[in-house]
Design a protein around this motif. Structure first.
Motif, PDB file in Angstrom:
ATOM      1  N   VAL A  75      37.680  40.667  48.102  1.00  0.00           N
ATOM      2  CA  VAL A  75      38.512  41.197  49.183  1.00  0.00           C
ATOM      3  C   VAL A  75      38.484  40.195  50.328  1.00  0.00           C
ATOM      4  O   VAL A  75      37.475  39.536  50.561  1.00  0.00           O
ATOM      5  CB  VAL A  75      37.999  42.558  49.703  1.00  0.00           C
ATOM      6  N   PRO A  76      39.609  40.049  51.048  1.00  0.00           N
ATOM      7  CA  PRO A  76      39.584  39.163  52.213  1.00  0.00           C
ATOM      8  C   PRO A  76      38.750  39.784  53.323  1.00  0.00           C
ATOM      9  O   PRO A  76      38.625  41.006  53.412  1.00  0.00           O
ATOM     10  CB  PRO A  76      41.060  39.067  52.608  1.00  0.00           C
ATOM     11  N   GLU A  78      48.712  48.499  56.920  1.00  0.00           N
ATOM     12  CA  GLU A  78      47.909  48.576  58.153  1.00  0.00           C
ATOM     13  C   GLU A  78      48.410  47.577  59.182  1.00  0.00           C
ATOM     14  O   GLU A  78      47.664  46.700  59.611  1.00  0.00           O
ATOM     15  CB  GLU A  78      46.444  48.313  57.812  1.00  0.00           C
ATOM     16  N   ASP A 135      39.000  40.413  56.456  1.00  0.00           N
ATOM     17  CA  ASP A 135      39.430  41.389  57.457  1.00  0.00           C
ATOM     18  C   ASP A 135      40.184  42.568  56.865  1.00  0.00           C
ATOM     19  O   ASP A 135      40.933  43.251  57.551  1.00  0.00           O
ATOM     20  CB  ASP A 135      40.271  40.706  58.536  1.00  0.00           C
ATOM     21  N   MET A 136      39.976  42.842  55.587  1.00  0.00           N
ATOM     22  CA  MET A 136      40.541  44.071  55.016  1.00  0.00           C
ATOM     23  C   MET A 136      39.787  45.258  55.623  1.00  0.00           C
ATOM     24  O   MET A 136      38.584  45.205  55.841  1.00  0.00           O
ATOM     25  CB  MET A 136      40.375  44.062  53.502  1.00  0.00           C
ATOM     26  N   SER A 137      40.518  46.323  55.882  1.00  0.00           N
ATOM     27  CA  SER A 137      39.844  47.477  56.487  1.00  0.00           C
ATOM     28  C   SER A 137      38.922  48.117  55.454  1.00  0.00           C
ATOM     29  O   SER A 137      39.188  48.105  54.248  1.00  0.00           O
ATOM     30  CB  SER A 137      40.863  48.497  56.973  1.00  0.00           C
ATOM     31  N   LEU A 138      37.835  48.677  55.954  1.00  0.00           N
ATOM     32  CA  LEU A 138      36.827  49.200  55.035  1.00  0.00           C
ATOM     33  C   LEU A 138      37.354  50.377  54.209  1.00  0.00           C
ATOM     34  O   LEU A 138      36.878  50.637  53.108  1.00  0.00           O
ATOM     35  CB  LEU A 138      35.578  49.604  55.821  1.00  0.00           C
ATOM     36  N   THR A 139      38.338  51.071  54.726  1.00  0.00           N
ATOM     37  CA  THR A 139      38.949  52.150  53.944  1.00  0.00           C
ATOM     38  C   THR A 139      39.485  51.609  52.625  1.00  0.00           C
ATOM     39  O   THR A 139      39.241  52.184  51.557  1.00  0.00           O
ATOM     40  CB  THR A 139      40.130  52.761  54.723  1.00  0.00           C
ATOM     41  N   LYS A 140      40.187  50.501  52.718  1.00  0.00           N
ATOM     42  CA  LYS A 140      40.751  49.924  51.504  1.00  0.00           C
ATOM     43  C   LYS A 140      39.649  49.391  50.592  1.00  0.00           C
ATOM     44  O   LYS A 140      39.734  49.523  49.370  1.00  0.00           O
ATOM     45  CB  LYS A 140      41.703  48.788  51.879  1.00  0.00           C
ATOM     46  N   VAL A 141      38.652  48.778  51.195  1.00  0.00           N
ATOM     47  CA  VAL A 141      37.535  48.266  50.413  1.00  0.00           C
ATOM     48  C   VAL A 141      36.852  49.419  49.680  1.00  0.00           C
ATOM     49  O   VAL A 141      36.526  49.329  48.499  1.00  0.00           O
ATOM     50  CB  VAL A 141      36.529  47.539  51.327  1.00  0.00           C
ATOM     51  N   SER A 167      46.301  42.853  55.030  1.00  0.00           N
ATOM     52  CA  SER A 167      45.348  42.590  53.958  1.00  0.00           C
ATOM     53  C   SER A 167      45.738  43.284  52.662  1.00  0.00           C
ATOM     54  O   SER A 167      45.195  44.311  52.302  1.00  0.00           O
ATOM     55  CB  SER A 167      43.938  43.015  54.378  1.00  0.00           C
ATOM     56  N   ILE A 177      29.529  43.104  49.232  1.00  0.00           N
ATOM     57  CA  ILE A 177      29.529  44.540  49.525  1.00  0.00           C
ATOM     58  C   ILE A 177      28.905  45.261  48.358  1.00  0.00           C
ATOM     59  O   ILE A 177      29.311  45.055  47.203  1.00  0.00           O
ATOM     60  CB  ILE A 177      30.952  45.038  49.792  1.00  0.00           C
ATOM     61  N   ALA A 222      35.821  44.515  56.190  1.00  0.00           N
ATOM     62  CA  ALA A 222      34.868  44.224  55.119  1.00  0.00           C
ATOM     63  C   ALA A 222      33.727  43.349  55.639  1.00  0.00           C
ATOM     64  O   ALA A 222      32.560  43.574  55.327  1.00  0.00           O
ATOM     65  CB  ALA A 222      35.588  43.518  53.972  1.00  0.00           C
ATOM     66  N   LYS A 223      34.073  42.375  56.444  1.00  0.00           N
ATOM     67  CA  LYS A 223      33.051  41.447  56.935  1.00  0.00           C
ATOM     68  C   LYS A 223      32.005  42.183  57.769  1.00  0.00           C
ATOM     69  O   LYS A 223      30.794  41.926  57.647  1.00  0.00           O
ATOM     70  CB  LYS A 223      33.729  40.352  57.773  1.00  0.00           C
ATOM     71  N   TYR A 228      45.774  43.617  48.613  1.00  0.00           N
ATOM     72  CA  TYR A 228      44.707  43.328  47.644  1.00  0.00           C
ATOM     73  C   TYR A 228      44.984  41.987  46.977  1.00  0.00           C
ATOM     74  O   TYR A 228      46.134  41.619  46.738  1.00  0.00           O
ATOM     75  CB  TYR A 228      44.626  44.434  46.606  1.00  0.00           C
TER      76      TYR A 228
END
Ligand SMILES: Nc1ncnc2c1ncn2[C@@H]1O[C@H](COP(=O)(O)OP(=O)(O)OP(=O)(O)O)[C@@H](O)[C@H]1O
Ligand SMILES: Nc1ncnc2c1ncn2[C@@H]1O[C@H](COP(=O)(O)OP(=O)(O)OP(=O)(O)O)[C@@H](O)[C@H]1O
Ligand SMILES: [Mg+2]
Ligand SMILES: [Mg+2]
Lengths: 703, 703
Positions: free
Chosen positions: A660-661, B14, A663-669, B656, B694, A534-535, B658
């Motif tokens: 979202v934190p 993940e 370092d969550m992967s962008l897929t999840k975001v 990560s 985002i 996410a970052k 949610y």
């Protein structure tokens, strides 16, 4: 143009005003809202149905009158007939393009990419205004009545959405539009589901279904009323319904091969269509239409002339075919000229008899190219779909028509008139479908094969190859052909044509949306997103945020300095640590700046529950007007006294935006963002504590 | 029973193993996965189609044989005929209940509530096992062939889901089941969409559609093959398709009133049905079925006897009706006895002739109650739906049948045999529908009214009133009646019956799910949730969490001390502040404990990228086996040496999960939880900083 595009806020801003309203209202208000929503759904159904009936009656009457006048005249002179035909078309097309350019520019084109965008969460200014609605209705009467290679179905979907947006339920309107255009209520529901809404809730489905049912009843009632002859040239065949209940009963496994070939052709031609129209529209946008409205008008008129000339001239070059011996058993007879059958009723019976040999000198002859080219599109399709008419068309005629009409459809796409791609697509598809059918009849030498069935499959395949819809298109095709037996065949053809088309490019609506700068979020995250966080996605720029109590001048300068639409609001705890207390929207800040009632002299936070705090605004004030620009920071004029004052943002912010934190992967975001229809999402550091876990059990609250 | 219910983990964990696998695989692997998925969809379609064909052929053959034997015997003695009839039914039902109780208890009932639960995110142990599949197939052959008041369609949906779960695509299987049961491919897609899946992605729709199309082709091919007489008693009429293409052409506005009445009756009777079955199943669960399998078997056998006695005995009490003068023009003739028409072909033509006057002494007479009661359900429905047969039934017969069959259907519900409610529902509905139709014929005195059409509407209304489905049911009804003209009428009736039913209770599947302790999350959050926060929902209990490196004995004792399935993992930053680094699942911990390879001697974190770190597990190892209990903490035996060792959890946790801030309203939390199909959600304190925002733009990444 891309500047007019902005995201929609589906998220409920649970600020103080909203919470207090909620608290005051209670459960009864919820029931009241529900009743209102259903009543609106009813209204949308009725209005969309009536709009569809109006458009159809108008188009049929214009077209019917046009053809009967032309026929009248060509009995004496072909040249005079041609001139009159061209002129009538010109006038109709001119009126359409005039309305669009002068009055409702957002009504050009089919409108489906824009509606798709809207329901995906992107607002395009002007797309759902009342004037767009009016422009769409009258514009499409002109462009379709004027005989251009375009349809009235796409515009009807847009019309439905416009009507519904006045009542705040765009999805219902979209389904109603399809239901009205094709008389396909189930198809409408599925269209709304598959093609347009990105996030769908099952309670919505129920209401959409209701709206579609209402449309079906309204249209049926209106057509029943018209049967008595009160609607002029509009006959029982109005609305596109190509009943092929007498089509092929059964199919053998050997036929699956030619059907698969139809699917492949559909995929190829559809993908080509998308690519060509993409080039042409890009060129139009970048060069032609930049030069102003006059160019647009001239372009449309030239196109009208070209189309008229081709559709009148080409049949003249064809030789006439003798009618097959009309024996009653087989039911084969001469194809009827326009005016006899189908789309409109010609009131003057004597005219009909005298024009029976249109373009042909002898009795008992007919011009096969004229039956599809010099005819309304609906009647042409009816002829192409017709069963028990083996060898009605020569392959030369069909090929000529295919090439010419394909070219016309490509260059007409993107003109400044309301234009749908359904009917032209069906025309193109059914032509090559029938061609394949002719070969099958020739080589398979079986009696129970109907060319009309192949034409239907061709139509499905082209639409599948171009629009890439599946379930909804399938149901629509079944509903318009009124024959459930073809369902598995249509499914097969669609699966193939979509797969073939997908190998080349995206669907026509996606491509056009992209061209218009509408940022659609696809349902699936991109593959690369798995390896991004996410970052990384939100870049390294400093976040522009507000403190809880902020000076008016600061607000103004911050809003002027950037184009962002949402800002975090940061407060401090008693111990002096920073704390994110919410998100404030630019639009809300502008409302506050404009009304000025919330300005205060002290830089100290005010008591949110203090006297008169909440009644200054109700939440409706913050609601963004549908599809318009809203206020702009440059429109707001503040005195220097005002600029020295402060605003406490606490009552106005959304206290709990989704987070979202980092370092969550962008897929999840991505999934989170799209499934919930968000506009802003905060990327925050990893939390230091977990206060609790929510599981399914915690959400099972009994009433 | 409720203990076997557990949430599903749709969320991708993940962890390191997963990330490394992803990194190694790349894009080609994604395409490979896609191909596999489509191939599996094809397989599911084929297998479900074949299963449906097998069940149908078996049922038709058993039933056909039963009726022909019985007819044979009653020529000589009614008593002997009755005994044989009862015995055959008893044997069939006994075999069914035996299979269920001894071999596959999870296969009892329709299975739809469980499938609905599964796709909502709740796993019920045993519901998708291979043995359940086998039990379902053979059990439903016995129970349906044995003449109980239940159908084979619900079980077929379950069968499809079981087949699909072996290949990991339950939604596809569910749609395939409906498509196979009703030969309604579009209805299947919509059923899966409306009734079962809580979160739907449009790429899934495309594959589900494909599966349904495959089913349609397979079933059609099999039926073509059976036409040549290779399938014994199974004739061309197998599968429930009640073609009413010769039904009423048109309807007048005055007819809308009786149709609305049908809708209201449907809503009332449907809601009553749900309520009665709820009481009865509750009683069964709490008293009867607690006493063991023997009671279940006795119960089913008693029911079989009762059903046989009623269906054989009641028609005997009715007087026979003379056949109408059979003139060819009207097409009216004596209703054919079972074995002549429809569902199965009787091979012995002589038998047919001799049984023509079943239950009636004279030639040219028929027993109207026998045509619906002493018949297979499919044939009975065909008779009730039949057009051009005005006054075929007396209202007494219909009323008697309605009351008796309704009672039978209610008490049969919940027996320990596979049992669907579709066909009984259609029976009940079409009976009162036809009754209303008879009154309409009588009082409206119009010729073009068909009682069969009213029967169809009645069927739709009862199903709507009981199951509360809308779009999918509507499409299914249209597809089984093979007549698109009734679509608006079916829509109308369904809207009314669902609305009336909703005023009393929930749909039958929701009620049964609740009864079985399946916690379904509805699509809409409850109203009260607006005023609750996330923190309030998850209670005040201390959160049980793990440190990053944890002693094995601690893991064991923590896992023993509670039943939670997910635990936060807390680490410390260099400066000593706590930091939530992820969520570890109980199931993963159990895998780690069992395999022991990850135990280490030091309490220091290991280097995650160290040698041999990741290859110890691949992510498949952590995948939970479908619908089984998995490992339990008590199954794991650890030596005291083991217990003294440590585990570094970092490589195994979901880094990560949610998160939601503590004061987010529960409505928003609910939407997040449900839309994303979550199992655990961390409630965390408000963040102190926002690292980035985002927006839509950030998610538009080009390939
Ligand atoms: N308050 C903010 N401070 C810093 N960066 C921001 C802020 N808001 C948005 N951004 C970043 O700026 C970029 C553009 O954001 P912008 O606000 O223009 O939204 P957008 O994608 O155009 O959506 P919208 O349709 O709402 O305008 C995004 O990449 C986002 O990460
Ligand atoms: N690690 C934990 N520490 C403290 N409380 C927890 C923890 N995990 C869950 N809870 C709480 O305990 C309650 C029951 O949780 P449980 O883990 O049994 O989940 P569940 O709802 O039964 O779902 P599942 O189907 O996953 O078992 C919930 O209210 C939840 O808030
Ligand atoms: Mg922007
Ligand atoms: Mg639990």
């Amino acid at each position: 143009d891309g500047g007019g595009v902005e995201s929609l806020d589906y998220e409920v801003v649970e600020n103080f005003a909203y919470r207090e309203e909620q608290a005051q209202r209670g459960k009864l208000y919820v029931s009241y809202l529900l009743v209102v929503k259903w009543f609106f759904a009813l209204l949308i159904g009725i209005c969309t149905g009536l709009a569809a009936v109006f458009i159809n009656i108008a188009v049929e009457n214009f077209a019917g009158w046009k053809f009967s006048v032309t026929f009248d005249i060509i009995q004496k002179s072909y040249v005079a007939g041609f001139v009159v035909y061209v002129l009538i078309n010109l006038v109709l097309v001119y009126s359409s393009v005039y309305i669009i350019t002068q009055f409702a520019p957002a009504a050009a084109g089919s409108g489906i990419p824009e509606i798709k965008g809207y329901l995906n969460g992107v607002d395009i200014h002007g797309i759902l205004l009342f004037r767009t609605l009016i422009g769409k209705i009258f514009g499409s009467i002109g462009s379709v009545g004027g005989g251009l290679a375009l349809g009235k179905e796409g515009p009807l979907v847009h019309t439905g959405a416009c009507i519904a947006s006045l009542l705040g339920q765009v999805t219902c309107g979209c389904a109603a539009g399809v239901a009205a255009a094709f008389r396909a209520p189930v198809g409408g529901v599925l269209f709304a589901l598959e093609e347009v809404t990105s996030w769908w809730r099952s309670q919505l489905m129920w209401r959409v279904f209701f709206t579609s049912a209402v449309v079906a009843v309204v249209v049926r009632a209106a057509m029943g009323w018209c049967k008595s002859g009160k609607c002029g040239h509009f006959g029982s065949g109005g609305f596109i319904i190509w009943d092929i209940s007498d089509g092929q009963e059964d199919y053998s496994f050997a036929e699956l091969l030619p059907m698969a070939i139809i699917g492949v052709i559909g995929g190829l031609l559809g993908a080509l269509f998308n690519q060509l129209t993409l080039y042409i529209t890009t060129w139009r946008r970048n060069y032609l239409h930049k030069k102003g409205n006059r160019v647009k008008i001239i372009e449309a008129c030239l196109l009208s002339f070209l189309t008229s000339a081709i559709s009148f001239g080409l049949p003249l070059l064809r030789k006439c075919t003798p009618c097959p011996d009309s024996d009653l058993a087989s039911g084969i007879e001469c194809p009827r000229p326009p005016g006899m059958y189908g789309n409109y009723v010609n009131i003057d019976a004597i005219v009909i008899l005298s024009i029976f040999q249109f373009f042909c000198s002898k009795d008992k002859e007919y011009n096969d190219l004229a039956t599809i080219f010099f005819n309304t599109q609906d009647d042409a399709i009816r002829n192409l779909f017709s069963a028990k008419t083996i060898n009605e068309y020569s392959s030369q005629s069909l090929l000529t028509f295919l090439v010419m009409f394909y070219a016309l459809a490509v260059i007409t796409f993107g003109t400044a008139v309301p234009a749908g791609q359904f009917v032209p697509g069906i025309m193109i598809g059914s032509t090559y479908g029938r061609l394949v059918g002719m070969f099958v009849v020739k080589y398979y030498r079986k009696l129970n094969i109907e060319e009309g069935t192949y034409a239907l499959l061709g139509a499905a395949s082209f639409l599948g190859g171009s629009m890439r819809m599946t379930v909804s298109l399938c149901v629509i095709m079944v509903e318009i052909s009124n024959n459930l037996k073809f369902l598995p065949l249509i499914m097969l053809v669609l699966l193939i044509s979509k797969a073939v088309g997908d190998a080349f490019n995206e669907g026509i609506y996606e491509e056009q949306a992209q061209l218009r700068g509408i940022p659609l979020l696809e349902s699936k995250p991109k593959y690369e997103m798995r390896n991004m966080t996410a970052k990384e996605a939100c870049g390294s720029g400093r976040v522009i945020s507000f403190p809880r109590v902020v000076k008016v001048s600061d607000v103004v300068s911050i809003l002027r300095s950037n184009k962002h639409n949402g800002f975090p609001v940061i407060d401090h705890t008693r111990s002096g640590e920073p704390l994110v207390i919410g998100l404030v929207l630019r639009s809300h800040l502008l409302v506050i700046l404009q009304s000025k009632v919330d300005f205060q002299h002290t830089p100290l936070p005010s008591d949110p529950r203090g006297a008169g705090r909440s009644i200054r605004h109700d939440s409706g004030e913050f609601a963004k007007p549908v599809s318009s620009k809203g206020i702009c920071i440059d429109d707001i004029h503040l005195s220097s006294d005002d600029l020295e004052m402060y605003i406490d943002l606490a009552p106005f912010l959304n206290p709990s935006p989704y987070i979202v934190p980092e370092d969550m992967s962008l897929t999840k975001v991505y999934n989170l963002f799209r499934q919930l229809g968000l506009r802003h999402l905060f990327v925050v550091p990893r939390p230091s504590r977990v206060l609790g876990l929510i599981t399914r059990k915690d959400l099972l609250i009994e009433d």
